[in-house]
Enzyme design. Structure first.
Site, mmCIF file in Angstrom:
data_model
loop_
_atom_site.group_PDB
_atom_site.id
_atom_site.type_symbol
_atom_site.label_atom_id
_atom_site.label_comp_id
_atom_site.label_asym_id
_atom_site.label_seq_id
_atom_site.Cartn_x
_atom_site.Cartn_y
_atom_site.Cartn_z
ATOM 1 N N CYS A 161 45.738 43.892 38.612
ATOM 2 C CA CYS A 161 44.919 44.632 37.647
ATOM 3 C C CYS A 161 43.509 44.923 38.139
ATOM 4 O O CYS A 161 42.745 45.611 37.445
ATOM 5 C CB CYS A 161 44.846 43.857 36.333
ATOM 6 S SG CYS A 161 46.450 43.262 35.779
ATOM 7 N N HIS A 293 37.359 43.255 30.626
ATOM 8 C CA HIS A 293 38.778 43.306 30.994
ATOM 9 C C HIS A 293 39.621 43.151 29.731
ATOM 10 O O HIS A 293 40.600 43.865 29.556
ATOM 11 C CB HIS A 293 39.083 42.219 32.013
ATOM 12 C CG HIS A 293 40.471 42.273 32.553
ATOM 13 N ND1 HIS A 293 40.966 43.371 33.226
ATOM 14 C CD2 HIS A 293 41.488 41.369 32.526
ATOM 15 C CE1 HIS A 293 42.219 43.145 33.591
ATOM 16 N NE2 HIS A 293 42.560 41.933 33.172
ATOM 17 N N GLU A 304 36.891 35.117 29.858
ATOM 18 C CA GLU A 304 35.941 36.195 30.134
ATOM 19 C C GLU A 304 34.679 36.051 29.288
ATOM 20 O O GLU A 304 33.566 36.278 29.773
ATOM 21 C CB GLU A 304 36.583 37.557 29.896
ATOM 22 C CG GLU A 304 35.669 38.713 30.285
ATOM 23 C CD GLU A 304 36.354 40.064 30.265
ATOM 24 O OE1 GLU A 304 35.758 41.023 30.801
ATOM 25 O OE2 GLU A 304 37.479 40.170 29.728
ATOM 26 N N LYS A 325 41.333 48.492 25.908
ATOM 27 C CA LYS A 325 42.766 48.442 26.193
ATOM 28 C C LYS A 325 43.659 48.719 24.968
ATOM 29 O O LYS A 325 44.777 49.192 25.144
ATOM 30 C CB LYS A 325 43.127 47.101 26.822
ATOM 31 C CG LYS A 325 42.741 47.029 28.311
ATOM 32 C CD LYS A 325 43.212 45.740 28.959
ATOM 33 C CE LYS A 325 43.022 45.795 30.470
ATOM 34 N NZ LYS A 325 41.620 45.792 30.891
ATOM 35 N N HIS A 330 47.062 48.460 28.810
ATOM 36 C CA HIS A 330 46.744 47.812 30.083
ATOM 37 C C HIS A 330 47.551 48.520 31.161
ATOM 38 O O HIS A 330 48.736 48.241 31.352
ATOM 39 C CB HIS A 330 47.078 46.325 30.037
ATOM 40 C CG HIS A 330 46.510 45.565 31.192
ATOM 41 N ND1 HIS A 330 45.973 46.181 32.296
ATOM 42 C CD2 HIS A 330 46.383 44.223 31.422
ATOM 43 C CE1 HIS A 330 45.565 45.278 33.154
ATOM 44 N NE2 HIS A 330 45.786 44.080 32.642
ATOM 45 N N PHE A 389 45.754 38.969 37.906
ATOM 46 C CA PHE A 389 46.657 37.929 38.387
ATOM 47 C C PHE A 389 46.407 37.735 39.884
ATOM 48 O O PHE A 389 46.101 38.688 40.614
ATOM 49 C CB PHE A 389 48.115 38.342 38.172
ATOM 50 C CG PHE A 389 48.615 38.118 36.763
ATOM 51 C CD1 PHE A 389 47.848 37.497 35.802
ATOM 52 C CD2 PHE A 389 49.892 38.553 36.406
ATOM 53 C CE1 PHE A 389 48.325 37.295 34.513
ATOM 54 C CE2 PHE A 389 50.382 38.354 35.119
ATOM 55 C CZ PHE A 389 49.593 37.724 34.173
#
Length: 401
Positions: A161, A293, A304, A325, A330, A389
């Site tokens: 991502c 994010h 975050e 998002k 996403h 990830f």
């Protein structure tokens, strides 16, 4: 060190064709999430995703080379056309001084998915001989290079991502270092096929209801698809041809958690934002808006939020933060490019877009995002985050042109 200007942007998303369509939907709180059903999945539990509007992909495919191009390349080229046109680039503006830096998490998923289905149903049948060149992750980058005659360096970044955000960051560094005068950068993803969707469902990170970043009761993300493209140029190159910059990329941070493949790490994310701020040479108080994010998963949002408090210190108390998002989904390897474009519009219009579906503050998070309606701010800079990830973090600081 050379300054880096943004002279064009382009997007294809669940909000429709065009960067303006993406921004308006985000600003007005119109979600592109819609029903997505896969007959081959016998027990599909998640039935919603940020899918392109009906008929959009088909219309884009009509003007493409489907024999040679996976939909992920078609989306990339469509976004690139818009960005290049807005930048006002002509045939003499490419060549060996123009680079292409591209991000994708999975590459040509539709082609790969179709190939697996065909092989299972007819193992001895004739396979599509163009499967490999359509599937390879660098295909969109190569198609963009061929479309415009960009013969400078081409790179393909696949860091889940964070892919598109790192692509923009690397393009910025190429221009700063004098290795290119301009770069076509961004990312694309087309993950809404049954096998990949089921793989994501099995991770138990997707919401079956709504994506609610930073909200109490949040239970996961929504997958999305699309492409975002940004034209970067040295300020000198843009000035020489009379281009009008939309913004500048002033800072880039990139760190690795080196801790866990799936669970985010506060220290790594905070260090990434600090690095971007230091690279831009600005104090945390200069940032008026952060595009988070913000996936809507329990762990990511808590991590975050803590990282933002750590990186910004007292300035976090007045900071406007939102996740977009819930609007565009996403989009994995493309997410950073779409969110960069949203951040650019937010900075230009001095307006922080809302976080859709927010219900109530979660005391464990400690940061309440911009809820429900846009908020006006006054600042020279904004920041966007991508935390992936694999423990890969990337942050970009934009300043007004």
């Amino acid at each position: 060190m050379r300054r880096v200007a943004v002279t064009g942007v382009g997007a294809v998303s669940a909000c429709g064709l065009g960067a303006e369509a993406l921004w308006r939907a985000t600003l007005e709180g119109r979600s592109g999430v819609r029903e997505v059903l896969f007959p081959a999945m016998r027990r599909q539990q998640v039935t919603r995703a940020a899918k392109l509007p009906e008929g959009l992909l088909a219309s884009l495919m009509e003007g493409s080379k489907p024999r040679f191009q996976d939909p992920v390349s078609v989306l990339a080229l469509a976004a690139a056309r818009e960005a290049v046109e807005q930048a006002g680039l002509g045939p003499d503006d490419f060549g060996s001084r123009c680079a292409v830096v591209w991000g994708t998490g999975f590459g040509g998923a539709p082609t790969l998915n179709a190939g697996y289905h065909q092989f299972i149903s007819d193992p001895g049948g004739r396979f599509d001989p163009m499967t490999v060149p359509k599937v390879m992750a660098n295909a969109p980058a190569s198609w963009i290079g061929m479309a415009y005659g960009a013969t400078g360096p081409t790179y393909c970044i696949s860091t889940a991502c964070a892919s598109a955000t790192q692509a923009i960051g690397l393009g910025t560094q190429l221009i700063r270092g004098g290795l290119a005068d301009r770069c076509i950068v961004g990312g694309a993803e087309s993950p809404l096929v049954d096998a990949q969707f089921q793989a994501w469902e099995s991770l138990h990170v997707m919401s079956a209801t709504e994506c609610r970043p930073f909200s109490a009761g949040r239970d996961g993300m929504m997958l999305g698809e699309g492409a975002g493209v940004v034209v970067l140029e040295s300020a000198e190159a843009a000035r020489e041809r009379g281009a009008h910059p939309l913004a500048e990329v002033a800072g880039y941070g990139a760190t690795s958690d080196a801790a866990d493949l799936l669970r985010p790490d506060v220290a790594g994310a905070a260090a990434c934002m600090r690095q971007a701020l230091a690279d831009a040479g600005i104090e945390p108080s200069a940032i008026g808006y952060v595009n988070a994010h913000g996936t809507g998963t329990v762990a990511n949002d808590m991590t975050e939020a803590e990282a933002i408090r750590s990186a910004f210190g007292p300035a976090s108390e007045r900071l406007l933060v939102s996740s977009t998002k819930p609007v565009h989904g996403h989009a994995l390897g493309a997410a950073g490019a779409l969110e960069f474009i949203v951040t650019l519009f937010a900075l230009r219009e001095q307006t922080a877009p809302p976080t859709l579906n927010f219900t109530a503050a979660d005391p464990r998070v400690g940061i309440e995002p911009v809820p429900h309606r846009p908020r006006i701010f006054s600042a020279e800079a904004a920041l966007t985050n991508s935390f992936a990830f694999g423990g890969v973090n990337a942050s970009l600081v934009l300043t007004q042109a």
